[in-house]
Write a protein that holds these residues in place. Structure first.
Motif, short mmCIF file in Angstrom:
data_model
loop_
_atom_site.label_atom_id
_atom_site.label_comp_id
_atom_site.label_asym_id
_atom_site.label_seq_id
_atom_site.Cartn_x
_atom_site.Cartn_y
_atom_site.Cartn_z
N VAL A 94 2.10 -0.87 9.62
CA VAL A 94 1.39 -0.81 8.63
C VAL A 94 0.13 -0.21 8.86
O VAL A 94 -0.28 1.02 7.99
N THR A 97 1.08 3.57 9.79
CA THR A 97 1.46 4.55 8.70
C THR A 97 0.29 5.02 7.82
O THR A 97 0.15 6.10 7.25
N SER A 98 -0.41 3.98 7.34
CA SER A 98 -1.52 3.97 6.51
C SER A 98 -2.54 5.03 7.18
O SER A 98 -2.97 6.03 6.64
N SER A 99 -2.88 4.94 8.58
CA SER A 99 -3.70 5.86 9.14
C SER A 99 -3.12 7.24 9.08
O SER A 99 -4.13 8.27 8.89
N SER A 102 -3.42 8.99 5.72
CA SER A 102 -4.78 8.98 5.17
C SER A 102 -5.58 10.06 5.58
O SER A 102 -6.64 10.54 5.31
N SER A 107 -7.87 7.75 0.87
CA SER A 107 -7.38 6.41 1.18
C SER A 107 -6.85 5.50 0.15
O SER A 107 -5.99 4.65 0.23
N THR A 110 -3.43 6.52 -0.54
CA THR A 110 -2.36 5.70 0.47
C THR A 110 -2.06 4.48 0.07
O THR A 110 -1.00 4.02 0.27
N VAL A 111 -3.24 3.54 -0.22
CA VAL A 111 -3.17 2.12 -0.25
C VAL A 111 -2.20 1.85 -1.37
O VAL A 111 -1.13 1.20 -1.35
N LEU A 114 1.67 2.58 -0.52
CA LEU A 114 2.45 1.91 0.31
C LEU A 114 2.17 0.16 0.07
O LEU A 114 3.12 -0.52 0.48
N LEU A 136 -3.50 -2.85 5.68
CA LEU A 136 -3.27 -1.83 4.82
C LEU A 136 -4.62 -1.06 4.60
O LEU A 136 -4.58 0.27 4.75
N SER A 140 -6.09 2.53 6.25
CA SER A 140 -6.23 3.83 5.34
C SER A 140 -7.86 4.25 5.77
O SER A 140 -7.97 5.50 5.78
N GLY A 560 -9.42 1.12 -1.83
CA GLY A 560 -8.51 0.46 -1.10
C GLY A 560 -8.80 -0.83 -1.18
O GLY A 560 -7.74 -1.85 -1.26
#
Length: 600
Positions: A94, A97-99, A102, A107, A110-111, A114, A136, A140, A560
């Motif tokens: 998590v 992937t979010s990093s 973003s 950000s 992205t949040v 996901l 998560l 981001s 986020g």
């Protein structure tokens, strides 16, 4: 100078109050600067042509294309697939992937994209979504610190350098610090943060969406549940459910209807026909149900909980996103049913049900709505990303179709943009704008969809706040603040102390207001501080960008954070308790590494 400071303080007060939209606060600031003669119209309007505004706007279009072509959903699918039911592995995936997403998307976006995947993936592990949603949001934020395009604060710092005649930052100038913070953050969450995260939000059944019974139970819809038997021979005086006007006249909500004769139980629409002898399954206070029954000659009895067949209809949960046009509007004003074809049964805010009349209750960012409607309408809601996120869909619905053929093309255009920036073939605003135009021309995203993808409030906020920095510089305000800073620190203070002072101001403002606004307000100060000390401005602007983005401590520090608060059932103290050690570690990394990457 005094006038500029009054405008500055009034603007900060408006931004912190959240009483009016952020962009309106920015426009009021802009108008005040023009009316008072502090800036000419040309100087005030210069923010709209600033490279930061162009780049941020183009990146919103890029993010919209990645969503539309299925790239983001493909990443979410891999997230669920690779977690393999291991909660710690899921938490790491998590964050990573979010990093990754973003670095080229906002950000918030992205949040929002996901979040449903993380809730579903958490069910595979049998763990509460609360264990994964805060990671998560933090992931981001980590991604925004990795590259030049990761966060608008980075772009503000870069543009300030270029306007000062300096070369500006490279695409990977932020990477060493950002990567170190990502690694430390991941280790912290793995060994300590995950264990201390709460388990308040209940997991849904694995591999499927929440059942109707689970959703109704979560919203207390089984409390005060009654079966009302309409008379078989009496004229009801209406032909449809809306004609009974139960919500307004009796404060009763109809959950299901069993039609006479067929015995079919369905969740009705407002236009559903109501026949003599039908049984209404309603939720309301006993006195209200009794009053309705007496008026219509009906019988009623307390009904045990049960799950009915929905006959092509279902329930879903929606969470209002930070840029939702539904925020601060009532359901009646927004004509919610007319636009989306579903009706709102309940609204929850911070795990508390709104007690006011649903039609007139003003919604807020982060509110969770329980809605009911046809499965086809609910499927369409899953594709709606601007106003809300769907976190609980009926199990009959597959919310996505995977990566489309144009997904590969959109990835190729994104890669070309990054290469153009890294090799300095194009300046960041030109490269980002070129990518956005290419995505529209190749029909990865339509013109209308590109307009919808842009967060105009964020864009207008940046454009209207930039002239305030110009005004502070022009009237001597920055020099005055800088003089106070030096007097406080002492004339002989080393650059490290001043560097820490700039960082501290940025990180304090970044916890309570937009990190972009914080960076815009403080960028001239960081530049002036370096100039007065006769040292390089790069480390000062670098720590400014990082300080503004260290949004770990409060749920309002970033959009986020706000978005995950309701589905994670978090409290304000959770952010402070989990975020404080992370914030301290990230601060140490930033202040130690920045002057070594860019010496004074």
């Amino acid at each position: 100078m005094l006038t500029t400071f009054i405008i500055l303080l009034a603007t900060i007060a408006l931004l912190l109050s959240n009483r009016i939209p952020l962009e309106i606060s920015g426009f009021l600031c802009l108008l005040a600067l023009i009316v008072t003669g502090t800036l000419s119209f040309e100087e005030a309007a210069a923010g709209f042509s600033n490279g930061v505004v162009v780049t941020v706007g183009a990146l919103f279009v890029l993010g919209g294309a990645l969503i539309r072509t299925g790239v983001v959903q493909a990443a979410a699918d891999l997230l669920e697939k690779w977690s393999s039911g291991d909660p710690l592995r899921l938490m790491r995936l998590v964050v990573l992937t979010s990093s990754a997403l973003s670095t080229v998307m906002s950000s918030t976006g992205t949040v929002a994209l996901l979040l449903p995947a993380v809730v579903n993936a958490s069910s595979r592990t049998g763990n509460s979504p609360s264990k994964f949603l805060l990671p998560l949001a933090y992931g981001s934020l980590f991604g925004g610190m990795l590259t030049l395009l990761g966060g608008s604060a980075n772009l503000v710092a870069d543009e300030t350098l270029r306007n000062a005649g300096r070369p500006g930052f490279h695409f990977f100038s932020f990477t060493p610090i950002g990567a170190a913070i990502l690694v430390v953050g991941l280790l912290y969450l793995h060994f300590w943060g995950y264990r201390t995260l709460p388990e308040r939000a209940k997991p849904v059944a694995p591999n499927v969406g929440p059942t109707v019974q689970e959703l109704l139970g979560h919203y207390g819809m089984f409390d005060n549940l009654y079966a009302v038997q309409l008379p078989a021979s009496r004229d009801l005086g209406c032909a449809t459910l809306v004609g009974l006007n139960l919500r307004t006249n009796y404060r009763i909500e109809v959950l299901a209807v069993r039609q006479a004769g067929t015995g079919a139980v369905t969740v009705p629409a407002p236009s559903s026909p109501i026949t003599n002898g039908a049984t209404l399954y309603v939720q309301g206070l006993e006195d209200d149900v009794k009053a309705f029954s007496q008026d219509y000659g009906a019988g009623f009895q307390k009904q045990p909980t049960r799950e009915a067949s929905l006959g092509g209809r279902g329930l879903a949960e929606l969470i209002l996103t930070p840029r939702s046009k539904l925020a601060e509007r009532s359901l009646a004003e927004s004509q919610f049913f007319r636009h989306y074809g579903v009706r709102v049964l309940k609204v929850r805010r911070a795990d508390q049900e709104l007690v006011t009349a649903l039609a007139d209750a003003r919604l807020r960012i982060g509110d969770t709505l329980l809605v009911e409607g046809p499965l086809t309408r609910l499927k369409a809601l899953a594709d709606e990303h601007a106003d809300f996120v769907v976190v609980g869909l009926p199990r009959e619905i597959s919310p996505h179709d995977g990566l489309t053929p144009k997904g590969k093309l959109s990835l190729l255009i994104t890669a070309a943009m990054i290469v153009a920036i890294i090799t300095k073939l194009l300046a960041p605003p030109v490269a980002a704008l070129s990518a956005a135009v290419a995505l529209v021309l190749t029909r990865c995203i339509s013109v209308e969809e590109s307009y919808a993808a842009v967060s105009w409030s964020s864009l207008f906020l940046v454009a209207t706040m930039l002239p305030l920095g110009t005004a502070l510089t022009k009237t001597g305000g920055i020099e005055f603040i800088n003089q106070i800073l030096f007097e406080t620190l002492g004339d002989g203070s080393p650059p490290y102390v001043a560097l820490a002072g700039v960082y501290l101001l940025a990180t304090i403002l970044g916890q309570v207001m937009s990190n972009t606004a914080a960076a815009v307000l403080l960028a001239p100060l960081a530049l002036e501080t370096a100039t007065n000390m006769q040292v390089a401005p790069e480390p000062f602007l670098l720590v400014l960008a990082f300080g503004a983005q260290m949004s770990f401590l409060t749920p309002i520090a970033s959009a986020g954070n706000t978005l995950v608060m309701a589905p994670g059932n978090y409290r304000f103290s959770d952010f402070l308790r989990i975020g404080l050690p992370l914030h301290a570690a990230a601060t140490a990394i930033c202040l130690w590494v920045a002057p070594r990457l860019f010496p004074f």
